[in-house]
Write an enzyme that holds these catalytic residues in place. Sequence first.
Site, PDB file in Angstrom:
ATOM      1  CG  HIS A 165      -5.726  -3.034  -0.339  1.00 15.08           C
ATOM      2  ND1 HIS A 165      -4.918  -2.597  -1.445  1.00 15.08           N
ATOM      3  CD2 HIS A 165      -5.381  -2.192   0.489  1.00 15.08           C
ATOM      4  CE1 HIS A 165      -4.139  -1.623  -1.056  1.00 15.08           C
ATOM      5  NE2 HIS A 165      -4.320  -1.373   0.206  1.00 15.08           N
ATOM      6  CE1 TYR A 218      -3.304   7.545   0.298  1.00 15.58           C
ATOM      7  CE2 TYR A 218      -3.005   7.813   2.647  1.00 15.58           C
ATOM      8  CZ  TYR A 218      -3.193   6.916   1.489  1.00 15.58           C
ATOM      9  OH  TYR A 218      -3.291   5.760   1.806  1.00 15.58           O
ATOM     10  CE1 TYR A 251      -6.621   5.975  -0.957  1.00 12.41           C
ATOM     11  CE2 TYR A 251      -7.743   5.768  -3.063  1.00 12.41           C
ATOM     12  CZ  TYR A 251      -6.539   5.438  -2.143  1.00 12.41           C
ATOM     13  OH  TYR A 251      -5.587   4.771  -2.594  1.00 12.41           O
ATOM     14  CG  ASP A 299      -2.018   1.237   1.240  1.00 11.54           C
ATOM     15  OD1 ASP A 299      -3.038   0.796   0.488  1.00 11.54           O
ATOM     16  OD2 ASP A 299      -2.062   2.150   2.033  1.00 11.54           O
TER      17      ASP A 299
END
Length: 318
Positions: free
Chosen positions: A297, A232, A150, A101
């Site tokens: 995931h 992010y 997201y 991830d």
Amino acid sequence: MEGIEHRIVEVNGIKMHIAEKGEGPVVLFLHGFPELWYSWRHQILDLSSKGYRCVAPDLRGYGDTDAPPSVTSYTSFHIVGDLVALIKWLGVEQVFLVAHDMGAIMGWYFCMFRPEIIKAYVCLSVPFVRRNFKVPTVDAMRAIYGDDYYICRFQEPGKMEAEMDEVGTEYVLKNILTTRKTGPPILPKGEFGTGFNPDMKETLPSWLTPQDLAYYVSKFESTGFTGGLNYYRNFNLNWELHAPWSGVKIKVPVKYIAGELDMVYTSLGMKDYVHGGGFKEDVPNLEEVIIQKGVAHFNNHETAEEISNHIYDFIKFF
């Protein structure tokens, strides 16, 4: 978790918590969002029994590692800098890298900046993504997926944290960790709501026990989600910083593993990139691509033993 040692080490100006077990060549594990060193508990126990020194940090901003307050303290340079300092502290020249991830994204940057340190890289979920020469990362995502994708929703400091607070830490973690929804995660407008997992069940899957969930909840209740979200929030800044590496080839030997239901693998164009030659073009030493049937995931949890075997079967040749 018997035999796993925990310590705090000083790296790159922060105090970092690491979990460690075993002796031999170092395998360094990088977790994703919203996770912790604990995501690698099964792999640590398995690979340490096979002659490896397994090291899994809480990355900057997570768990028992420091979380600097500035958003811009979470660029790729900071994260890779922490890892380079950690490897120096471990007293070794090279490591095997295993990441998932967001950890996988940072793993690609590590391979990009300091390939001589990485013997081989086992990457879960997120393949290498070549830099767009013209459009910043988040701008490109917004153009493709819209404002409620997201990563776009994570951008404004404090806003997603407030939306997560409305539903509570346990709900957020359970919602994300148990999702099997394919395709790009689009969040409900104006709220976390059903989040990543509109079909969330009351009962937990067999691979995530109530005790596992409680551990995550205890840590994120203490720290909040800001540290993880700040990764992010640096995507566009990273895009600027990475201009010198535009068009770079990743020369480290790589094995890529994703579940066929993975939200990243099933996002727009990703399968074509992985299987159509683009991934191999960017990563010439991509040696294996494994797609796990019926797996979502969080494959390091869901198929823990299989992932441990895949890692071992790759790194034992180096």
